[in-house]
Write a protein that holds these residues in place. Structure first.
Motif, short mmCIF file in Angstrom:
data_model
loop_
_atom_site.label_atom_id
_atom_site.label_comp_id
_atom_site.label_asym_id
_atom_site.label_seq_id
_atom_site.Cartn_x
_atom_site.Cartn_y
_atom_site.Cartn_z
N PHE A 121 0.83 -1.20 0.00
CA PHE A 121 0.00 0.00 0.00
C PHE A 121 0.87 1.25 0.00
O PHE A 121 0.51 2.26 -0.62
CB PHE A 121 -0.96 -0.01 1.20
CG PHE A 121 -2.12 0.91 1.00
CD1 PHE A 121 -3.12 0.57 0.10
CD2 PHE A 121 -2.21 2.11 1.68
CE1 PHE A 121 -4.19 1.43 -0.12
CE2 PHE A 121 -3.28 2.96 1.48
CZ PHE A 121 -4.27 2.62 0.57
N ILE A 122 2.01 1.17 0.68
CA ILE A 122 2.92 2.33 0.67
C ILE A 122 3.45 2.55 -0.75
O ILE A 122 3.45 3.67 -1.26
CB ILE A 122 4.06 2.11 1.68
CG1 ILE A 122 3.51 2.22 3.10
CG2 ILE A 122 5.18 3.13 1.46
CD1 ILE A 122 4.50 1.86 4.18
N ILE A 123 3.86 1.44 -1.41
CA ILE A 123 4.33 1.58 -2.79
C ILE A 123 3.22 2.16 -3.66
O ILE A 123 3.45 3.05 -4.48
CB ILE A 123 4.77 0.20 -3.35
CG1 ILE A 123 5.91 -0.37 -2.52
CG2 ILE A 123 5.18 0.32 -4.81
CD1 ILE A 123 6.36 -1.75 -2.96
N TYR A 124 2.01 1.67 -3.42
CA TYR A 124 0.87 2.10 -4.24
C TYR A 124 0.61 3.59 -4.09
O TYR A 124 0.56 4.34 -5.07
CB TYR A 124 -0.36 1.29 -3.83
CG TYR A 124 -1.64 1.70 -4.51
CD1 TYR A 124 -1.85 1.44 -5.86
CD2 TYR A 124 -2.66 2.33 -3.79
CE1 TYR A 124 -3.03 1.80 -6.48
CE2 TYR A 124 -3.83 2.69 -4.41
CZ TYR A 124 -4.01 2.43 -5.76
OH TYR A 124 -5.18 2.79 -6.37
N THR A 125 0.48 4.04 -2.83
CA THR A 125 0.14 5.45 -2.63
C THR A 125 1.32 6.37 -2.98
O THR A 125 1.12 7.48 -3.47
CB THR A 125 -0.30 5.73 -1.19
OG1 THR A 125 0.62 5.12 -0.31
CG2 THR A 125 -1.68 5.21 -0.93
N ALA A 126 2.53 5.87 -2.77
CA ALA A 126 3.69 6.71 -3.08
C ALA A 126 3.77 7.01 -4.57
O ALA A 126 4.26 8.06 -4.99
CB ALA A 126 4.97 6.03 -2.61
N ASN A 127 3.30 6.05 -5.39
CA ASN A 127 3.40 6.25 -6.83
C ASN A 127 2.10 6.75 -7.45
O ASN A 127 2.03 6.98 -8.65
CB ASN A 127 3.81 4.94 -7.51
CG ASN A 127 5.24 4.60 -7.19
OD1 ASN A 127 6.16 5.23 -7.69
ND2 ASN A 127 5.43 3.63 -6.30
N HIS A 128 1.05 6.83 -6.63
CA HIS A 128 -0.23 7.27 -7.17
C HIS A 128 -0.15 8.77 -7.46
O HIS A 128 0.35 9.53 -6.63
CB HIS A 128 -1.34 6.99 -6.15
CG HIS A 128 -2.70 7.01 -6.76
ND1 HIS A 128 -3.32 8.18 -7.11
CD2 HIS A 128 -3.55 6.02 -7.08
CE1 HIS A 128 -4.49 7.88 -7.64
NE2 HIS A 128 -4.66 6.58 -7.62
N PRO A 129 -0.63 9.19 -8.64
CA PRO A 129 -0.53 10.62 -8.96
C PRO A 129 -1.19 11.51 -7.91
O PRO A 129 -0.69 12.62 -7.63
CB PRO A 129 -1.25 10.73 -10.31
CG PRO A 129 -1.71 9.38 -10.67
CD PRO A 129 -1.16 8.39 -9.72
N ALA A 130 -2.29 11.04 -7.30
CA ALA A 130 -2.98 11.89 -6.32
C ALA A 130 -2.37 11.75 -4.93
O ALA A 130 -2.70 12.53 -4.04
CB ALA A 130 -4.45 11.53 -6.28
N GLY A 131 -1.53 10.75 -4.71
CA GLY A 131 -0.89 10.60 -3.41
C GLY A 131 -1.81 10.03 -2.34
O GLY A 131 -2.85 9.46 -2.64
N PHE A 132 -1.40 10.22 -1.10
CA PHE A 132 -2.09 9.63 0.04
C PHE A 132 -3.26 10.52 0.47
O PHE A 132 -3.17 11.25 1.43
CB PHE A 132 -1.08 9.45 1.18
CG PHE A 132 -1.61 8.63 2.33
CD1 PHE A 132 -1.67 7.25 2.24
CD2 PHE A 132 -2.03 9.25 3.49
CE1 PHE A 132 -2.14 6.50 3.31
CE2 PHE A 132 -2.51 8.50 4.56
CZ PHE A 132 -2.57 7.13 4.46
N THR A 133 -4.33 10.50 -0.30
CA THR A 133 -5.48 11.35 0.04
C THR A 133 -6.68 10.48 0.39
O THR A 133 -6.71 9.29 0.09
CB THR A 133 -5.87 12.25 -1.14
OG1 THR A 133 -6.22 11.38 -2.23
CG2 THR A 133 -4.74 13.16 -1.56
N ALA A 134 -7.67 11.13 1.03
CA ALA A 134 -8.86 10.41 1.45
C ALA A 134 -9.55 9.76 0.26
O ALA A 134 -10.09 8.65 0.36
CB ALA A 134 -9.81 11.36 2.18
#
Lengths: 323, 326
Positions: free
Chosen positions: B25-38
């Motif tokens: 999940f960390i890898i996922y959110t770190a690379n997600h364009p929107a980042g760690f958002t709700a």
């Protein structure tokens, strides 16, 4: 007691009550069908059913070998599709590809089966899991290869001839092929050390190992054979429809398992005869045919299909009471 | 062995699944364009929760040394049923939810009765009942359609206090209200014991039949909860054979990732929940790395293969070759 009666008694003993019940159910289905329409007892209809049953029969042969070991092969759907697609794909590569299309398709299936076999026999992963995973991988490879569509390549003339032609007038080639494979399977199971070992492993792998059988190699070989037979079924199906399709194998997994189990082979392994599997295959095919002839909607067919399998298993597929 | 060591060993599978999930999940959110958002978390939660419910249902059967190949079809059936019943006034909606859950439990209990009292092998029996459940689903929804009470749906798929995904809260509630009491009850222990060694459990006088029946019934109930949530997300009922099959397959993958032993008697539904969330996250990694979605089935298959191969590592600890054949 004369030798003839002795042999007869031996034959009667070798008949499993489950096999007899399965044949009884076939007769019952035919009688019920003939109430609906006279044509159910005509030779043309029966021959047509035998032809349709042959594809399932070839796939169920491989499944039976694996089930006798106490394992299961859930990779049938995409092994069938892989065999079909790879054979059709090979056909696109000039005359050499056309010649080698059928062996190449089968070889791909054997490859998948070998992979399953190594996982089950040497890595000791439960067969249900390995074969589910290889099924998913085979699907993934085929989706990438075809781009998510049914491939455009079509089956070779040889594949079409094997699936739809008739070398001997009146007897379709597929029925002939199934008979050959069936005879080979009976010989393998009853007359060779390999067959005895398969039953032995199915009963108790530990005991088979201790009596000097190379159980791991036998398990691996059985899975490879199952993969090859599934792929061969796929090759023939591609020949029948003259091309391969994405989900062509989906309709063969459950019927193959059902046919093997309804034929009296114990799902726990070690017990069962090929005659029973033949009965199971014909039984399933007839059931499907009758349900489709009566123009039952798909939903009703699924329900009846499931209920009938449960009822038949309750009739004779029950495990012994455990105490 | 000290007490805490013993407890750690018991929960190793669950903790491994949690670790895999957190890393992924960390890898996922770190690379997600929107980042760690709700928003990202809500979308991920809504996708993961469905599989988590089905995986939890699968676990309950797997701990009794069985397997439920009809779980995806119960999920579809309850989805189709919910698209008819969970509509209208609050009272009607509540009634609909109850009926859907009851039908799910009934499906599970049917599986259980056939396996326990009919003495059929779970794998064959649930293949057949799966065909029946799919048939009924198709009867209810020959074509995708129907509707659902949108207020309820939006409330359960939205966010609480604009941060926490409501579906995750619901999942946690189900774990606390169904799984925890069950696994600690006498019947739950009996289900575990039956999966570990049915003969020993019987000899010790455990209520194995009722324990197993309860496990199957609750499995159906939890699968129905999954079906309800599917309806809340999609607003429709759809008897799609491929989707039901995929959920069954993925539930087994999630259970394996979650450290539940397929031989029965070992593992926890909480592990399977994390296994399901991890499996979904890994599948979604492809999207954040912007790869062709065509590769997704292959990617998921390879992950599944890698996960199960980890189990083979135990072979290196085997001293006596005869232990291969357990």
């Amino acid at each position: 007691m004369t030798r003839a009666t002795e042999r007869k008694q031996g034959f009667m003993r070798s008949l499993d009550p489950a096999v007899l019940t399965a044949f009884g159910c076939i007769v019952l289905l035919l009688v019920l069908g003939s109430f609906y329409s006279r044509s159910f007892l005509s030779p043309e209809y029966l021959l047509q059913q035998l032809k349709v049953a042959s594809f399932l029969g070839i796939i169920a042969t491989g499944m039976m070998l694996v089930v006798l070991l106490g394992q299961i092969d859930l990779s049938v759907p995409w092994t069938v599709a892989t065999g079909a697609m790879m054979a059709c794909a090979a056909a696109a590569y000039g005359p050499l590809g056309t010649t080698l299309a059928i062996p190449f398709g089968i070889l791909c299936g054997i490859g998948i089966g070998l992979f399953n076999g190594v996982g089950v026999a040497y890595l000791r992963i439960p067969s249900m899991i390995v074969t589910l995973a290889t099924n998913a991988v085979a699907q993934g490879v085929m989706v990438v290869y075809t781009g998510g569509f049914s491939p455009q390549d079509s089956a070779t003339a040889a594949m079409r001839y094997l699936a739809t032609g008739a070398l001997i007038p009146g007897i379709p080639n597929v029925v002939f092929i199934w008979a050959l494979i069936g005879a080979a399977m009976v010989f393998l199971l009853r007359r060779t050390g390999f067959g005895r070992a398969v039953y032995g492993i199915g009963n108790r792998e530990r005991a088979a190992y201790l009596s000097g059988i190379n159980t791991r190699r036998i398990v691996m070989t059985a899975f490879a054979a199952s993969g090859g037979l599934s792929a061969f079924g796929g090759v023939l199906l591609a020949g029948y429809a003259s091309k391969a399709a994405q989900s062509m194998g989906d309709a063969y997994l459950l019927p193959a398992i059902a046919a093997v189990v309804l034929g009296g082979t114990s799902i726990l392994g070690g017990r069962g005869s090929y005659l029973g599997t033949v009965a199971g295959v014909i039984l399933i095919t007839l059931l499907q045919s009758i349900l489709s002839v009566t123009q039952m909607p798909e939903a009703g067919r699924q329900i009846i299909y499931g209920v009938v399998i449960i009822l038949m298993l309750l009739l004779y597929g029950r495990a012994p009471a455990s105490r | 062995m000290k007490d805490w060591e013993y407890r750690l060993a018991e929960h190793r599978g669950t903790l491994t699944a949690l670790a895999i999930f957190v890393v992924m999940f960390i890898i996922y959110t770190a690379n997600h364009p929107a980042g760690f958002t709700a928003n990202v978390i809500q979308t991920a939660a809504n996708k993961g929760v469905l599989l988590a419910f089905v995986a939890m249902a699968q676990t309950m059967v797997v701990i009794t040394a069985g397997i439920d190949l009809s779980v995806g079809m119960i999920f579809l059936l309850t989805n189709c049923l919910a698209s008819w019943l969970v509509v209208g006034s609050p009272l009607e909606t509540a009634f609909g939810v109850l009926v859907v859950l009851a039908v799910g439990a009934l499906c599970g209990a049917t599986n259980g009765a056939i396996v326990i009292y009919g003495r059929l092998q779970p794998i064959v029996a649930t293949i057949a009942t799966g065909a029946v459940y799919f048939g009924i689903a198709l009867l209810l929804r020959p074509f995708p359609g129907g509707s659902v009470n949108e207020h309820l749906a939006d409330a359960l798929t939205g966010r609480i206090f604009a941060v926490v995904p409501a579906s995750l809260v619901a999942l946690a509630a189900v774990v606390l209200l169904i799984w925890v009491p069950f696994s600690r009850s006498v019947y739950g222990r009996a289900a575990y014991a039956a999966g570990s060694s049915e003969t020993s459990a019987y000899m010790s006088g455990m209520p194995i039949r009722r324990g197993k029946l309860l496990a199957y019934t609750l499995s159906g109930l939890v699968a129905a909860l999954g079906g309800l949530f599917l309806t809340f997300f999609t607003y429709t009922g759809d008897a799609a054979f491929a989707s039901g099959n995929a959920y069954t397959l993925f539930s087994i993958a999630a259970v394996v990732l979650g450290g539940v032993s397929l031989f029965g008697g070992k593992g926890s539904a909480i592990g399977a929940v994390f296994g399901a969330l991890a499996f979904r996250t890994i599948g979604d990694l492809l999207f954040v790395f912007d790869l062709d979605p065509l590769w997704q089935p292959l990617f998921q298959g390879l992950i599944l293969l890698a996960a199960i191969s980890l189990g083979a590592l135990a072979l290196f600890r085997v001293r006596n070759r005869l232990e291969w054949f357990l």
